[in-house]
Design an enzyme around this catalytic site. Structure first.
Site, mmCIF file in Angstrom:
data_model
loop_
_atom_site.group_PDB
_atom_site.id
_atom_site.type_symbol
_atom_site.label_atom_id
_atom_site.label_comp_id
_atom_site.label_asym_id
_atom_site.label_seq_id
_atom_site.Cartn_x
_atom_site.Cartn_y
_atom_site.Cartn_z
ATOM 1 N N HIS A 1 -3.844 54.298 -71.873
ATOM 2 C CA HIS A 1 -4.945 55.102 -71.341
ATOM 3 C C HIS A 1 -4.411 56.509 -71.080
ATOM 4 O O HIS A 1 -3.198 56.675 -70.895
ATOM 5 C CB HIS A 1 -5.466 54.459 -70.053
ATOM 6 C CG HIS A 1 -6.859 54.869 -69.692
ATOM 7 N ND1 HIS A 1 -7.927 54.698 -70.535
ATOM 8 C CD2 HIS A 1 -7.362 55.448 -68.561
ATOM 9 C CE1 HIS A 1 -9.025 55.145 -69.940
ATOM 10 N NE2 HIS A 1 -8.702 55.615 -68.756
ATOM 11 N N ASP B 1 -13.845 57.114 -61.474
ATOM 12 C CA ASP B 1 -14.753 55.964 -61.457
ATOM 13 C C ASP B 1 -14.080 54.696 -60.959
ATOM 14 O O ASP B 1 -14.758 53.703 -60.667
ATOM 15 C CB ASP B 1 -15.393 55.738 -62.833
ATOM 16 C CG ASP B 1 -14.385 55.511 -63.948
ATOM 17 O OD1 ASP B 1 -13.329 56.159 -63.938
ATOM 18 O OD2 ASP B 1 -14.653 54.684 -64.849
ATOM 19 N N HIS B 2 -12.768 54.730 -60.833
ATOM 20 C CA HIS B 2 -12.027 53.574 -60.321
ATOM 21 C C HIS B 2 -11.464 53.823 -58.920
ATOM 22 O O HIS B 2 -10.840 52.931 -58.353
ATOM 23 C CB HIS B 2 -10.865 53.234 -61.261
ATOM 24 C CG HIS B 2 -11.306 52.764 -62.607
ATOM 25 N ND1 HIS B 2 -11.232 51.448 -63.015
ATOM 26 C CD2 HIS B 2 -11.846 53.433 -63.656
ATOM 27 C CE1 HIS B 2 -11.699 51.328 -64.252
ATOM 28 N NE2 HIS B 2 -12.071 52.532 -64.666
ATOM 29 N N HIS C 1 -8.390 57.584 -62.350
ATOM 30 C CA HIS C 1 -9.666 58.169 -62.759
ATOM 31 C C HIS C 1 -10.708 57.902 -61.678
ATOM 32 O O HIS C 1 -10.726 56.828 -61.060
ATOM 33 C CB HIS C 1 -10.128 57.593 -64.096
ATOM 34 C CG HIS C 1 -9.557 58.320 -65.279
ATOM 35 N ND1 HIS C 1 -9.337 57.706 -66.500
ATOM 36 C CD2 HIS C 1 -9.164 59.621 -65.440
ATOM 37 C CE1 HIS C 1 -8.829 58.594 -67.356
ATOM 38 N NE2 HIS C 1 -8.719 59.750 -66.732
ATOM 39 N N ASP D 1 -8.561 50.113 -67.633
ATOM 40 C CA ASP D 1 -9.012 50.724 -68.885
ATOM 41 C C ASP D 1 -7.869 50.736 -69.889
ATOM 42 O O ASP D 1 -6.735 51.079 -69.545
ATOM 43 C CB ASP D 1 -9.468 52.160 -68.646
ATOM 44 C CG ASP D 1 -10.737 52.229 -67.813
ATOM 45 O OD1 ASP D 1 -11.240 51.173 -67.404
ATOM 46 O OD2 ASP D 1 -11.211 53.355 -67.570
ATOM 47 N N HIS E 1 -5.829 52.731 -62.060
ATOM 48 C CA HIS E 1 -5.445 54.099 -62.400
ATOM 49 C C HIS E 1 -6.302 55.064 -61.578
ATOM 50 O O HIS E 1 -7.221 54.640 -60.858
ATOM 51 C CB HIS E 1 -5.578 54.356 -63.906
ATOM 52 C CG HIS E 1 -6.959 54.291 -64.442
ATOM 53 N ND1 HIS E 1 -7.716 53.133 -64.449
ATOM 54 C CD2 HIS E 1 -7.756 55.241 -65.020
ATOM 55 C CE1 HIS E 1 -8.897 53.361 -65.003
ATOM 56 N NE2 HIS E 1 -8.948 54.644 -65.349
#
Length: 305
Positions: free
Chosen positions: A141, A68-69, A66, A212, A64
């Site tokens: 998510h 941090d990914h 976000h 997530d 996804h």
């Protein structure tokens, strides 16, 4: 197959854990055979501590969008180009991955000197390279998010050459056809079915790699019967309401899914930065009370599948 964890923290890095990224080394003798799942900030730096470099990457799967990914992706793509790698690279991920990637490259005046393909995915099978399949499952998510199920094709059983010779089948090209399960006709008119001379096939190995997610219906199908399940355990069991409200799972929920799905092993990752080494061990202990075959991923940990 081997799993190399490059980042095992959730949201932000800590002194000992970087943000999410994981390598799947397919250990194929003739192909690059290196896949990356998620690419948090600093992923290319983390790769320097492994036997691999970005030039060997064949495919990158983003769960996804976000940060941090994802925020490590532009830098990795550019470094791969500056290193002179000519090998093609394919990106897979939710809608918006193309816009993010192309915009980051354009605004920074960057480019890739190797063929780069970007495939925006939906639920279902997204890849079959002749050796394995990859299927995407939608997760729960706040952003569109996927988990990936990677399953090797079954390996054909060994050919019983001794029995074939006893049946009067001469060694040579016919054996190759019979090993593929085909039916051949001998010079005397007899038909020989290769399937009758093959040992049972060896099931291919399988892994379920979760992005997530809070608990959801698709999770069971994604994980069902796999050899290894990699799942987030962002928070401890006592913080279930908070975890689920933000689209995450607890240690206990990850273990419950592993037990229900009948997986071989559970590896937990994506651990909140609130936990130090002892706190992470408590998360693992919570998992093992429900699913004993649970393991904790640290940065640079390597697991065989």
């Amino acid at each position: 197959m081997q799993l190399y964890f490059l980042g095992t923290s959730a949201g932000v890095p800590t002194r000992t854990r970087n943000v999410p990224a994981m390598l799947l080394n397919l250990q194929h003798p003739t192909r690059a055979g290196l896949w990356l799942f998620d690419c948090g900030e600093g992923t290319q730096q983390q790769m320097l501590a492994t036997p691999f470099n970005p030039g060997r990457l064949e495919r990158i799967f983003i769960s996804h969008l976000h940060g941090d990914h994802l925020f490590g992706l532009p830098g990795l793509l550019c470094s791969r180009s500056m290193a002179g790698s000519p090998l093609p690279l394919t990106l897979y991920g939710p809608k918006g991955l193309r816009e993010f990637t192309e915009t980051a490259l354009r605004l920074s005046g960057s480019w890739t000197d190797y063929p780069l393909e970007i495939i925006e995915i939906g639920p279902g099978k997204i890849l079959d390279d002749g050796l394995r399949t990859v299927t995407a499952y939608p997760l729960a998510h706040p952003l569109e998010c996927y988990g990936y199920r990677v399953v090797e094709h079954d390996k054909p059983g060994a050919l019983n050459a001794k029995a074939l010779k006893a049946a009067g089948v001469p060694p040579g090209p016919l054996f190759q056809q019979l090993k593929a399960g085909k039916t051949v006709t001998l010079d005397d008119g007899r038909q020989i079915n290769g399937a009758d001379f093959l040992a049972p096939a060896t099931p291919g190995r399988s892994v379920a790699l979760f992005g997530d997610t809070a608990p959801c219906a698709a999770a069971l199908a994604l994980a069902q019967g796999v050899d290894v399940m990699v799942h987030e355990a962002t928070l401890e069991a006592a913080m279930e309401e908070k975890a689920n409200g933000r689209g995450h799972s607890t240690s206990r929920q990850a273990a419950q899914l592993a037990r229900e799905a009948g997986v071989g092993r559970l590896i937990i990752t994506h651990l909140s930065s609130r936990y130090d080494e002892q706190g992470c061990q408590r998360l693992l202990d919570e998992c093992r009370k429900i699913f004993p075959s649970s393991e904790l991923a640290d940065d640079f940990a390597v697991f065989c599948v």
